[in-house]
Design an enzyme around this catalytic site. Structure first.
Site, short mmCIF file in Angstrom:
data_model
loop_
_atom_site.label_atom_id
_atom_site.label_comp_id
_atom_site.label_asym_id
_atom_site.label_seq_id
_atom_site.Cartn_x
_atom_site.Cartn_y
_atom_site.Cartn_z
N SER A 15 91.51 8.49 -16.99
CA SER A 15 90.68 9.52 -17.34
C SER A 15 90.84 10.82 -16.41
O SER A 15 91.89 10.35 -15.32
CB SER A 15 89.04 9.08 -17.31
OG SER A 15 89.04 8.96 -15.87
N LEU A 17 91.99 13.80 -14.25
CA LEU A 17 93.39 14.42 -13.93
C LEU A 17 94.47 13.73 -14.28
O LEU A 17 95.39 14.12 -14.84
CB LEU A 17 93.25 14.77 -12.21
CG LEU A 17 92.09 15.68 -11.50
CD1 LEU A 17 92.45 15.77 -10.01
CD2 LEU A 17 92.18 16.79 -12.41
N TYR A 161 85.25 11.12 2.94
CA TYR A 161 86.02 11.54 1.94
C TYR A 161 86.95 12.62 2.73
O TYR A 161 88.04 12.76 2.42
CB TYR A 161 85.09 12.25 0.96
CG TYR A 161 85.80 12.74 -0.32
CD1 TYR A 161 86.55 12.08 -1.28
CD2 TYR A 161 85.92 14.27 -0.70
CE1 TYR A 161 87.30 12.69 -2.28
CE2 TYR A 161 86.62 14.68 -1.63
CZ TYR A 161 87.22 13.72 -2.37
OH TYR A 161 88.03 14.40 -3.28
N PHE A 194 86.47 20.38 -10.26
CA PHE A 194 87.14 20.11 -11.54
C PHE A 194 86.25 19.40 -12.50
O PHE A 194 85.48 18.51 -12.20
CB PHE A 194 88.39 19.46 -11.41
CG PHE A 194 89.78 20.39 -11.10
CD1 PHE A 194 90.68 20.66 -12.12
CD2 PHE A 194 89.70 21.05 -10.04
CE1 PHE A 194 91.47 21.34 -12.05
CE2 PHE A 194 90.77 22.20 -9.99
CZ PHE A 194 91.83 22.30 -10.97
#
Length: 253
Positions: A15, A17, A161, A194
């Site tokens: 899914s 990118l 992250y 995104f």
């Protein structure tokens, strides 16, 4: 490097990118091996036709990724490149509102998937590509990793992250320098906000606020815009050892 008739591995291809990159490379005449933990990656390969095959795998597993690389070499005339999109997002404060410290295992899991997983994919793909016959300029392959603007502009709760993605940024130049003797380029893309499944759980008002925080265009990025940049990196041999922000000018607060 040409895309037509060349074979590329795409991780996180089920899914977002990775899926967009697969569609773009197949449209350009390439062959793709799609890697994802999700069973949906098989459906994605079926939609793309004979140019695509799917291998379920964990990017942190040496055996899984070696199987993906082996499949790519069998799917064409050697492995030409990798677009590594697999990763996870995590949010946790170092100390929560009740004074409890962050969970160490959760931190380690994020770093293991996003950073160690990237290194695992790079090392196995590079070993395979180093055996390719040299093409134009002596080029044998290209590796495109996915970083994040969080590597530079980490927000509250993003220690794990941001650190994992900063590690991806930090590996780009030394890996490119090391692999240059093999004719292998290494690049990274650092996307901003995104339209991906990672955003699906975010409330609509939060998505709207994020869109407005992008200087221009005031919207979330589209996966195909990431894929178009990956395509340009593959075909432009002077792009090497660099991290490209793809973010509409956003600077996270």
């Amino acid at each position: 490097m040409r895309i037509e008739n060349a074979t590329f591995v795409i991780t996180g291809a089920g899914s977002g990118l990775g899926s967009a990159c697969a569609e773009r490379l197949v449209a350009a005449g390439g062959r793709v091996v799609l890697c994802d933990l999700s069973e949906g990656v098989q459906d994605q390969a079926s939609r793309l036709g004979d140019a695509a095959i799917a291998v379920q795998g964990d990017v942190t597993s040496a055996d899984d990724i070696q199987a993906v690389v082996d499949a790519a070499q069998a799917h064409g005339d050697g492995l030409a490149g990798v677009i590594h999109c697999a990763g996870v997002v995590s949010v946790a404060k170092l100390v929560d509102r009740h004074g409890n410290p962050a969970d160490l295992d959760a931190y380690a899991r994020t770093v293991q998937i996003n950073l160690v997983g990237t290194f695992n994919v790079m090392r196995l793909a590079a070993a395979a590509m180093s055996q390719n016959p040299p093409g134009d300029d002596g080029e044998r392959g290209v590796i495109i990793n996915t970083a994040s603007v969080a590597a530079f502009d980490g927000q509250v709760g993003q220690c794990a992250y941001s650190a994992s993605k900063a590690g991806v940024v930090g590996m780009s130049l030394p890996a490119a320098r090391e692999l240059s003797r093999h004719g292998i380029r290494v690049m990274a893309i650092a996307p901003g906000v995104f339209e991906t499944p990672m955003m699906a759980d975010i409330p609509e008002d939060a998505v709207a606020a994020l869109s407005q925080s992008v200087p221009f265009p005031k919207r979330l990025g589209k996966p195909d815009e990431f894929a178009r940049l990956a395509e340009q990196i593959i075909t432009n041999s002077m792009l090497n050892g660099e991290v490209i922000r793809l973010d509409g000018g956003i600077r996270m607060q």
